[in-house]
Design a protein around this motif. Structure first.
Motif, PDB file in Angstrom:
ATOM      1  N   PRO A 115       0.765  -1.333  -0.022  1.00  0.00           N
ATOM      2  CA  PRO A 115       0.008   0.025   0.022  1.00  0.00           C
ATOM      3  C   PRO A 115       0.819   1.219  -0.048  1.00  0.00           C
ATOM      4  O   PRO A 115       0.482   2.212  -0.444  1.00  0.00           O
ATOM      5  N   ALA A 116       2.080   1.178   0.444  1.00  0.00           N
ATOM      6  CA  ALA A 116       2.879   2.279   0.288  1.00  0.00           C
ATOM      7  C   ALA A 116       3.489   2.868  -1.041  1.00  0.00           C
ATOM      8  O   ALA A 116       4.067   3.859  -1.160  1.00  0.00           O
ATOM      9  N   SER A 117       3.569   1.723  -1.674  1.00  0.00           N
ATOM     10  CA  SER A 117       4.170   1.873  -3.096  1.00  0.00           C
ATOM     11  C   SER A 117       3.484   2.748  -4.134  1.00  0.00           C
ATOM     12  O   SER A 117       4.243   3.665  -4.628  1.00  0.00           O
ATOM     13  N   PRO A 118       2.218   2.641  -4.455  1.00  0.00           N
ATOM     14  CA  PRO A 118       1.923   3.590  -5.397  1.00  0.00           C
ATOM     15  C   PRO A 118       1.848   4.959  -4.976  1.00  0.00           C
ATOM     16  O   PRO A 118       2.271   6.184  -5.665  1.00  0.00           O
ATOM     17  N   PRO A 119       1.474   5.405  -3.598  1.00  0.00           N
ATOM     18  CA  PRO A 119       1.522   6.926  -3.368  1.00  0.00           C
ATOM     19  C   PRO A 119       3.193   7.448  -3.451  1.00  0.00           C
ATOM     20  O   PRO A 119       3.469   8.430  -3.791  1.00  0.00           O
ATOM     21  N   ALA A 120       4.046   6.368  -3.116  1.00  0.00           N
ATOM     22  CA  ALA A 120       5.601   6.630  -3.350  1.00  0.00           C
ATOM     23  C   ALA A 120       6.069   7.042  -4.878  1.00  0.00           C
ATOM     24  O   ALA A 120       6.521   7.957  -5.124  1.00  0.00           O
ATOM     25  N   LEU A 121       5.258   6.298  -5.775  1.00  0.00           N
ATOM     26  CA  LEU A 121       5.482   6.328  -6.955  1.00  0.00           C
ATOM     27  C   LEU A 121       5.046   7.766  -7.673  1.00  0.00           C
ATOM     28  O   LEU A 121       5.544   8.371  -8.239  1.00  0.00           O
ATOM     29  N   ALA A 122       3.699   8.074  -7.099  1.00  0.00           N
ATOM     30  CA  ALA A 122       3.132   9.203  -7.583  1.00  0.00           C
ATOM     31  C   ALA A 122       3.975  10.304  -7.039  1.00  0.00           C
ATOM     32  O   ALA A 122       4.216  11.550  -7.996  1.00  0.00           O
ATOM     33  N   ALA A 123       4.350  10.424  -5.880  1.00  0.00           N
ATOM     34  CA  ALA A 123       5.288  11.435  -5.337  1.00  0.00           C
ATOM     35  C   ALA A 123       6.549  11.776  -6.280  1.00  0.00           C
ATOM     36  O   ALA A 123       6.951  12.709  -6.320  1.00  0.00           O
ATOM     37  N   GLN A 124       6.998  10.635  -6.753  1.00  0.00           N
ATOM     38  CA  GLN A 124       8.145  10.474  -7.618  1.00  0.00           C
ATOM     39  C   GLN A 124       8.061  11.113  -8.866  1.00  0.00           C
ATOM     40  O   GLN A 124       8.971  11.500  -9.501  1.00  0.00           O
ATOM     41  N   LEU A 125       6.844  10.987  -9.698  1.00  0.00           N
ATOM     42  CA  LEU A 125       6.267  11.225 -10.860  1.00  0.00           C
ATOM     43  C   LEU A 125       6.388  12.907 -10.909  1.00  0.00           C
ATOM     44  O   LEU A 125       6.439  13.396 -12.242  1.00  0.00           O
ATOM     45  N   GLY A 126       6.038  13.558  -9.943  1.00  0.00           N
ATOM     46  CA  GLY A 126       6.261  15.367 -10.125  1.00  0.00           C
ATOM     47  C   GLY A 126       4.709  15.741 -10.442  1.00  0.00           C
ATOM     48  O   GLY A 126       3.969  15.000 -10.212  1.00  0.00           O
ATOM     49  N   GLU A 127       4.885  16.788 -11.269  1.00  0.00           N
ATOM     50  CA  GLU A 127       3.553  17.572 -11.408  1.00  0.00           C
ATOM     51  C   GLU A 127       2.771  17.376 -12.903  1.00  0.00           C
ATOM     52  O   GLU A 127       2.013  17.653 -13.154  1.00  0.00           O
ATOM     53  N   ALA A 128       3.648  16.736 -13.784  1.00  0.00           N
ATOM     54  CA  ALA A 128       3.239  16.658 -15.108  1.00  0.00           C
ATOM     55  C   ALA A 128       2.091  15.698 -15.209  1.00  0.00           C
ATOM     56  O   ALA A 128       2.073  14.761 -14.662  1.00  0.00           O
ATOM     57  N   PRO A 129       1.186  16.252 -16.086  1.00  0.00           N
ATOM     58  CA  PRO A 129      -0.117  15.472 -16.284  1.00  0.00           C
ATOM     59  C   PRO A 129       0.233  13.907 -16.918  1.00  0.00           C
ATOM     60  O   PRO A 129       1.139  13.717 -17.307  1.00  0.00           O
ATOM     61  N   LEU A 130      -0.744  13.010 -16.503  1.00  0.00           N
ATOM     62  CA  LEU A 130      -0.566  11.704 -16.702  1.00  0.00           C
ATOM     63  C   LEU A 130      -1.934  11.553 -17.751  1.00  0.00           C
ATOM     64  O   LEU A 130      -3.103  11.835 -17.313  1.00  0.00           O
ATOM     65  N   ASP A 131      -1.685  11.322 -19.080  1.00  0.00           N
ATOM     66  CA  ASP A 131      -2.710  11.052 -19.949  1.00  0.00           C
ATOM     67  C   ASP A 131      -3.507   9.486 -19.892  1.00  0.00           C
ATOM     68  O   ASP A 131      -4.810   9.446 -19.990  1.00  0.00           O
ATOM     69  N   ALA A 132      -2.761   8.756 -19.307  1.00  0.00           N
ATOM     70  CA  ALA A 132      -3.450   7.311 -19.333  1.00  0.00           C
ATOM     71  C   ALA A 132      -2.546   6.594 -18.252  1.00  0.00           C
ATOM     72  O   ALA A 132      -1.294   6.607 -18.175  1.00  0.00           O
ATOM     73  N   LEU A 133      -3.524   5.741 -17.560  1.00  0.00           N
ATOM     74  CA  LEU A 133      -2.757   4.655 -16.582  1.00  0.00           C
ATOM     75  C   LEU A 133      -3.321   3.489 -17.118  1.00  0.00           C
ATOM     76  O   LEU A 133      -4.410   3.153 -17.092  1.00  0.00           O
ATOM     77  N   ILE A 134      -2.326   2.415 -17.293  1.00  0.00           N
ATOM     78  CA  ILE A 134      -2.850   0.975 -17.585  1.00  0.00           C
ATOM     79  C   ILE A 134      -2.377   0.155 -16.547  1.00  0.00           C
ATOM     80  O   ILE A 134      -1.271   0.005 -16.290  1.00  0.00           O
ATOM     81  N   CYS A 135      -3.645  -0.366 -15.871  1.00  0.00           N
ATOM     82  CA  CYS A 135      -3.330  -1.410 -14.853  1.00  0.00           C
ATOM     83  C   CYS A 135      -3.143  -2.681 -15.326  1.00  0.00           C
ATOM     84  O   CYS A 135      -4.307  -3.438 -15.584  1.00  0.00           O
ATOM     85  N   ASN A 136      -1.928  -3.201 -15.412  1.00  0.00           N
ATOM     86  CA  ASN A 136      -1.709  -4.361 -16.342  1.00  0.00           C
ATOM     87  C   ASN A 136      -1.349  -5.250 -15.398  1.00  0.00           C
ATOM     88  O   ASN A 136      -1.481  -6.814 -15.599  1.00  0.00           O
ATOM     89  N   ALA A 137      -0.409  -5.177 -14.205  1.00  0.00           N
ATOM     90  CA  ALA A 137       0.185  -5.990 -13.519  1.00  0.00           C
ATOM     91  C   ALA A 137      -1.166  -6.961 -12.742  1.00  0.00           C
ATOM     92  O   ALA A 137      -2.117  -6.760 -12.411  1.00  0.00           O
TER      93      ALA A 137
END
Ligand SMILES: NC(=O)c1ccc[n+]([C@@H]2O[C@H](COP(=O)([O-])OP(=O)(O)OC[C@H]3O[C@@H](n4cnc5c(N)ncnc54)[C@H](OP(=O)(O)O)[C@@H]3O)[C@@H](O)[C@H]2O)c1
Length: 214
Positions: free
Chosen positions: A45-67
């Motif tokens: 549960p800590a991993s997705p928020p940590a990744l989001a924090a790493q991505l910065g402010e740039a917009p994300l056009d698409a998220l593909i939940c494949n895992a």
């Protein structure tokens, strides 16, 4: 477009990353441990928020939940399907999808026409119940249901959500005798991403664009 794909180190996720990059997109691929990819363990549960924090402010056009995981292929009804396996598979295939979507919402909302693709499976369809792989089927049905509900919840926020069956694909999970190569599935899924819009939100489709029974 700037895209994020979970589980991009092998299988369908890796092929999707190649295909979408070849089509001119900026692809951010994640993996649990592969060098050179962004680190994401969707079961932590800590991993997705940590990744989001790493991505910065740039917009994300698409998220593909494949895992995804499929541990219960060999399990039998009378003695198999242990409780921990239910917990472990749902943590990746269902909770992991939700936590990743939740963490990426602020970045998606900055994009002009944001989209979320959830890779479920025909094995999650109630219409195609076969009585085996009970955990995988239930988890993919839950991912489908989650996608349907997220589509409703996120439509007013301008985010389109589609749920997909990628075909039977020759990966470690798909095994021998599959119908499609990862590249063939990825080409179709990339077309589906292009076609996904708020008008189509909540769709459940095959890799080649046919409506799938829920
Ligand atoms: N292949 C098929 O025929 C088929 C059919 C229908 C649906 N699907 C679905 O398509 C998706 C991709 O399947 P695939 O065939 O490419 O499977 P795969 O070859 O087994 O690859 C699975 C991917 O998910 C990642 N993953 C597993 N657990 C994770 C976790 N906790 N956090 C982050 N990533 C994790 C794996 O990373 P690691 O390398 O670290 O394990 C790997 O990158 C899955 O959702 C699957 O259920 C596949």
């Amino acid at each position: 477009m700037r895209l994020l794909i979970t589980g991009a180190n092998r299988g369908i996720g890796a092929a999707l990353a190649d295909t979408l990059r070849a089509r001119g997109n900026e692809v951010l691929g994640t993996a649990r441990s592969t060098e050179g990819l962004l680190k994401l363990d969707v079961a932590d549960p800590a991993s997705p928020p940590a990744l989001a924090a790493q991505l910065g402010e740039a917009p994300l056009d698409a998220l593909i939940c494949n895992a995804g995981v499929y541990f219960d292929k060999p399990e039998t009804l009378d003695t198999g399907f242990p409780a921990q396996m239910w917990a472990d598979m749902f943590a990746v295939n269902v909770t992991g999808v939700f936590l990743t979507v939740q963490a990426m919402l602020p970045l998606l909302e900055r994009a002009a026409t944001p989209k979320i693709m959830i890779i479920s499976s025909q094995m999650g369809s109630n219409a195609l119940a076969k009585g085996n792989a009970l955990i995988y089927r239930a988890s993919k049905a839950a991912a489908l249901n989650l996608g349907s509900n997220l589509a409703v919840a996120l439509k007013p926020r301008g985010i389109a959500v589609g749920i997909y069956h990628p075909g039977w694909v020759g990966t470690e999970m798909g095994g021998a005798g599959a119908d499609l190569t990862p590249a063939q599935s990825a080409e179709g899924l990339a077309d589906r991403l292009d076609a996904l819009s708020l008008d189509a939100t909540g769709c459940f489709e095959t890799w080649d664009g046919r409506a799938h029974p829920y």
